[in-house]
Scaffold this motif. Structure first.
Motif, short mmCIF file in Angstrom:
data_model
loop_
_atom_site.label_atom_id
_atom_site.label_comp_id
_atom_site.label_asym_id
_atom_site.label_seq_id
_atom_site.Cartn_x
_atom_site.Cartn_y
_atom_site.Cartn_z
N PRO A 1 0.85 -0.87 -0.01
CA PRO A 1 -0.02 0.06 0.74
C PRO A 1 0.51 1.60 0.11
N ALA A 2 0.08 2.01 -0.22
CA ALA A 2 1.19 3.14 -0.32
C ALA A 2 1.66 4.03 1.21
N TYR A 3 2.64 4.64 1.41
CA TYR A 3 3.27 5.54 2.64
C TYR A 3 2.37 6.01 3.33
N THR A 4 1.90 5.75 4.40
CA THR A 4 1.31 6.43 5.31
C THR A 4 1.94 6.82 6.45
N PRO A 5 1.95 7.96 6.65
CA PRO A 5 3.21 8.09 8.10
C PRO A 5 2.33 8.05 9.21
#
Length: 83
Positions: free
Chosen positions: A12-16
């Motif tokens: 999945p896309a980077y989530t902070p």
């Protein structure tokens, strides 16, 4: 079409990471104890010099300075950890 463009992204896309909470504050008694140690150490050193190395504890001479500076150092270290 290149092989890399036809593949789908598996991760999945980077989530902070979530915002960290505020660090715990010091207890209300912490700062007065730090200041008290600084003042006690200062008084100890001044009394040592004024009494010509005889007091606050007789017969240990220069160790009176070591005790006074040690007490002040504990106060400074405590102040560095104060929040």
């Amino acid at each position: 079409m290149p092989e890399s463009a036809s593949r789908r992204r598996k991760k999945p896309a980077y989530t902070p990471p979530p915002a960290s909470s505020q660090p715990a504050l010091s207890k209300p008694w912490y700062a007065p104890v730090c200041v008290a140690l600084l003042i006690i150490g200062l008084i100890w050193v001044v009394v040592t010099y004024i009494s010509d190395w005889s007091y606050p504890i007789p017969n240990i001479r220069a160790w009176n300075l070591a005790i006074g500076f040690s007490v002040m150092m504990v106060g400074f270290v405590m102040l560095m950890r104060w929040r």
